[in-house]
Design an enzyme around this catalytic site. Structure first.
Site, PDB file in Angstrom:
ATOM      1  N   HIS A 295     117.502  16.984-111.993  1.00 48.21           N
ATOM      2  CA  HIS A 295     117.161  17.037-110.734  1.00 48.21           C
ATOM      3  C   HIS A 295     117.137  18.459-109.931  1.00 48.21           C
ATOM      4  O   HIS A 295     118.028  19.065-110.111  1.00 48.21           O
ATOM      5  CB  HIS A 295     118.199  16.166-110.069  1.00 48.21           C
ATOM      6  CG  HIS A 295     117.820  15.615-108.573  1.00 48.21           C
ATOM      7  ND1 HIS A 295     117.027  14.818-108.226  1.00 48.21           N
ATOM      8  CD2 HIS A 295     118.230  16.234-107.363  1.00 48.21           C
ATOM      9  CE1 HIS A 295     116.778  14.931-107.063  1.00 48.21           C
ATOM     10  NE2 HIS A 295     117.735  15.694-106.343  1.00 48.21           N
TER      11      HIS A 295
ATOM     12  N   GLY B 112     105.810  17.419-117.842  1.00 43.17           N
ATOM     13  CA  GLY B 112     106.918  17.444-118.954  1.00 43.17           C
ATOM     14  C   GLY B 112     107.143  18.798-119.396  1.00 43.17           C
ATOM     15  O   GLY B 112     107.780  19.053-120.135  1.00 43.17           O
ATOM     16  N   SER B 113     107.458  19.502-118.378  1.00 45.22           N
ATOM     17  CA  SER B 113     108.019  21.019-118.290  1.00 45.22           C
ATOM     18  C   SER B 113     109.344  20.979-119.065  1.00 45.22           C
ATOM     19  O   SER B 113     109.811  21.793-119.773  1.00 45.22           O
ATOM     20  CB  SER B 113     107.973  21.802-117.186  1.00 45.22           C
ATOM     21  OG  SER B 113     108.753  21.082-115.986  1.00 45.22           O
TER      22      SER B 113
END
Length: 185
Positions: A104, A12-13
């Site tokens: 992305h 979850g950076s």
């Protein structure tokens, strides 16, 4: 203040970038909820450390995981859903009923679609001899990496760029791009 839920499968950076920006008042958002499909995801520990409610939602914890996710989003009154390394496809119903945002690690529409995530993207970029890569933050619809582009940031690949070095450069750029994209939303 916009309420943003996080869906993450591992670290979850991207969530941390949003959390830190909100904490510094760079973004006017609140993150009340983190959902993961992976019971050993590091993002769950981060949620506990930050005092954010978190849930594991997968086929072992819910008869219909997509319905459970939607139920939680409504319960926590979240307008936005950010996919922070979430490795499952969100349902068409969730994509239709919430503002779902994804980051992305490439310049879409190139290097997107099913199976194109993380290192696989960087390996393909290098294998194809690309000179430029980057990050795309986009809206999510029912198709992989197909929604409206919100923001793209590019970077130049170095001579002899490795998958590891490109991955690190993209992760660093992604932190900046995610926050900037949310400022534009």
């Amino acid at each position: 203040m916009k309420r943003v839920a996080i869906l993450a499968s591992y670290n979850g950076s991207g969530f941390e970038a949003l959390y830190n920006a909100a904490k510094k008042s760079e973004l006017s958002i609140e993150i009340p909820l983190i959902i993961s499909n992976n019971s050993s995801a590091k993002v769950i520990e981060k949620a506990k450390n930050y005092g954010i409610d978190s849930f594991i939602v997968n086929s072992k914890t819910a008869d219909n995981p997509d319905e459970k996710i939607e139920e939680l989003l409504k319960e926590y009154k979240c307008e936005y859903l950010f996919l922070s390394g979430y490795m499952k496809k969100v349902s068409a119903n969730i994509a239709k009923n919430f503002k779902v945002i994804n980051s992305h690690p490439a310049l879409l529409p190139n290097y997107g679609g099913e199976g194109m995530y993380g290192r696989f993207v960087h390996e393909a970029v290098i294998k194809n001899g690309e000179k430029i890569s980057g990050v795309t933050v986009h809206e999510v619809n029912e198709n992989y990496d197909d929604g409206k582009i919100i923001l793209q940031k590019k970077l130049q690949l170095d001579e002899g760029e490795s998958v590891d070095s490109l991955e690190q450069k993209i992760k660093n750029l992604e932190q900046i791009t995610i926050v900037e994209a949310f400022k534009n939303i």
